[in-house]
Design a protein around this motif. Sequence first.
Motif, PDB file in Angstrom:
ATOM      1  N   VAL A 112      -6.380  -3.727  -8.165  1.00 50.06           N
ATOM      2  CA  VAL A 112      -5.128  -2.791  -7.768  1.00 50.06           C
ATOM      3  C   VAL A 112      -4.300  -3.661  -7.039  1.00 50.06           C
ATOM      4  O   VAL A 112      -4.450  -4.523  -5.974  1.00 50.06           O
ATOM      5  CB  VAL A 112      -5.500  -1.506  -6.807  1.00 50.06           C
ATOM      6  N   GLY A 113      -2.933  -3.672  -7.339  1.00 54.61           N
ATOM      7  CA  GLY A 113      -1.727  -4.631  -6.914  1.00 54.61           C
ATOM      8  C   GLY A 113      -1.054  -5.099  -7.921  1.00 54.61           C
ATOM      9  O   GLY A 113      -0.690  -4.525  -9.076  1.00 54.61           O
ATOM     10  N   ARG A 114      -0.021  -5.985  -7.505  1.00 54.89           N
ATOM     11  CA  ARG A 114       1.287  -6.412  -8.467  1.00 54.89           C
ATOM     12  C   ARG A 114       0.856  -7.649  -9.028  1.00 54.89           C
ATOM     13  O   ARG A 114       0.456  -8.549  -8.363  1.00 54.89           O
ATOM     14  CB  ARG A 114       2.569  -6.299  -7.598  1.00 54.89           C
ATOM     15  N   ARG A 115       1.047  -7.995 -10.167  1.00 54.21           N
ATOM     16  CA  ARG A 115       0.909  -9.075 -10.751  1.00 54.21           C
ATOM     17  C   ARG A 115       1.917 -10.232 -10.180  1.00 54.21           C
ATOM     18  O   ARG A 115       2.774  -9.972  -9.787  1.00 54.21           O
ATOM     19  CB  ARG A 115       1.424  -9.090 -12.387  1.00 54.21           C
ATOM     20  N   CYS A 168      -3.982  -2.618 -12.250  1.00 53.72           N
ATOM     21  CA  CYS A 168      -3.170  -1.553 -12.390  1.00 53.72           C
ATOM     22  C   CYS A 168      -2.470  -1.575 -10.888  1.00 53.72           C
ATOM     23  O   CYS A 168      -2.832  -1.962  -9.835  1.00 53.72           O
ATOM     24  CB  CYS A 168      -3.917  -0.332 -12.405  1.00 53.72           C
ATOM     25  N   ALA A 169      -1.281  -0.610 -10.923  1.00 55.53           N
ATOM     26  CA  ALA A 169      -0.462  -0.494  -9.813  1.00 55.53           C
ATOM     27  C   ALA A 169      -1.045   0.775  -8.917  1.00 55.53           C
ATOM     28  O   ALA A 169      -2.038   1.483  -9.357  1.00 55.53           O
ATOM     29  CB  ALA A 169       1.095   0.196  -9.784  1.00 55.53           C
ATOM     30  N   PHE A 170      -0.984   0.642  -7.680  1.00 54.35           N
ATOM     31  CA  PHE A 170      -1.287   1.881  -6.659  1.00 54.35           C
ATOM     32  C   PHE A 170      -1.287   3.112  -7.260  1.00 54.35           C
ATOM     33  O   PHE A 170      -1.761   3.891  -7.262  1.00 54.35           O
ATOM     34  CB  PHE A 170      -1.001   1.732  -5.304  1.00 54.35           C
ATOM     35  N   GLY A 171       0.053   3.279  -7.834  1.00 53.20           N
ATOM     36  CA  GLY A 171       0.423   4.583  -8.153  1.00 53.20           C
ATOM     37  C   GLY A 171      -0.171   5.034  -9.543  1.00 53.20           C
ATOM     38  O   GLY A 171      -0.352   6.310  -9.904  1.00 53.20           O
ATOM     39  N   GLU A 189       1.765  -4.115  -1.918  1.00 53.99           N
ATOM     40  CA  GLU A 189       3.329  -3.707  -1.732  1.00 53.99           C
ATOM     41  C   GLU A 189       3.219  -2.160  -1.782  1.00 53.99           C
ATOM     42  O   GLU A 189       2.633  -1.511  -2.879  1.00 53.99           O
ATOM     43  CB  GLU A 189       3.948  -4.241  -3.039  1.00 53.99           C
ATOM     44  N   GLY A 190       3.587  -1.786  -0.703  1.00 46.13           N
ATOM     45  CA  GLY A 190       3.604  -0.330  -0.816  1.00 46.13           C
ATOM     46  C   GLY A 190       2.375   0.427  -0.451  1.00 46.13           C
ATOM     47  O   GLY A 190       2.124   1.765  -0.448  1.00 46.13           O
ATOM     48  N   PHE A 191       1.162  -0.242  -0.306  1.00 49.39           N
ATOM     49  CA  PHE A 191      -0.022   0.401   0.256  1.00 49.39           C
ATOM     50  C   PHE A 191      -0.812  -0.730   0.955  1.00 49.39           C
ATOM     51  O   PHE A 191      -0.556  -1.780   1.025  1.00 49.39           O
ATOM     52  CB  PHE A 191      -0.687   0.665  -1.138  1.00 49.39           C
ATOM     53  N   ASP A 192      -1.913  -0.286   1.617  1.00 52.94           N
ATOM     54  CA  ASP A 192      -2.770  -1.185   2.369  1.00 52.94           C
ATOM     55  C   ASP A 192      -4.366  -0.734   1.963  1.00 52.94           C
ATOM     56  O   ASP A 192      -4.507   0.323   1.265  1.00 52.94           O
ATOM     57  CB  ASP A 192      -2.567  -1.180   3.831  1.00 52.94           C
ATOM     58  N   ALA A 193      -5.101  -1.258   2.407  1.00 50.74           N
ATOM     59  CA  ALA A 193      -6.758  -0.912   1.980  1.00 50.74           C
ATOM     60  C   ALA A 193      -6.902   0.439   2.604  1.00 50.74           C
ATOM     61  O   ALA A 193      -7.940   1.161   1.838  1.00 50.74           O
ATOM     62  CB  ALA A 193      -7.663  -2.080   2.641  1.00 50.74           C
TER      63      ALA A 193
END
Length: 122
Positions: A18-21, A40-43, A65-69
């Motif tokens: 989960v995260g951005r490329r 995949c993205a968090f969303g 980006e836009g989330f944490d653990a």
Amino acid sequence: MIQIVHPLRLVRPSVLVVGRRGRGFVEAADGGLSGGITLCAFGALAQALRRDAPPEIVLSPLFGEGFDALDLALRLQELDYDGRYRAVAERLPDPGLIRREIRSAAPRVDFDLTTAADLFLG
């Protein structure tokens, strides 16, 4: 990491990153390993977990980006994910504090911290 299911058949565990490329270990996981890895993205997490065979492990950066653990652990718990979740972080002053906080907030999630070196070398 390869599991032997039958002496003549090797199966690679499925991994959801989960995260951005292009960000840290996510880029290494995306380009450096083969087979069994989904990015995949968090969303898009709920959609990624709706597959026939959910991943054995979910990986993410500690801070994405836009989330944490913590956000991700809470979402995994909400989605009844029963596999392992590992957040990747390097050189933390008190990793035990982070483990306790996330495990307390999302007790049904098998959470731990790891390093990129442990993932790719370990």
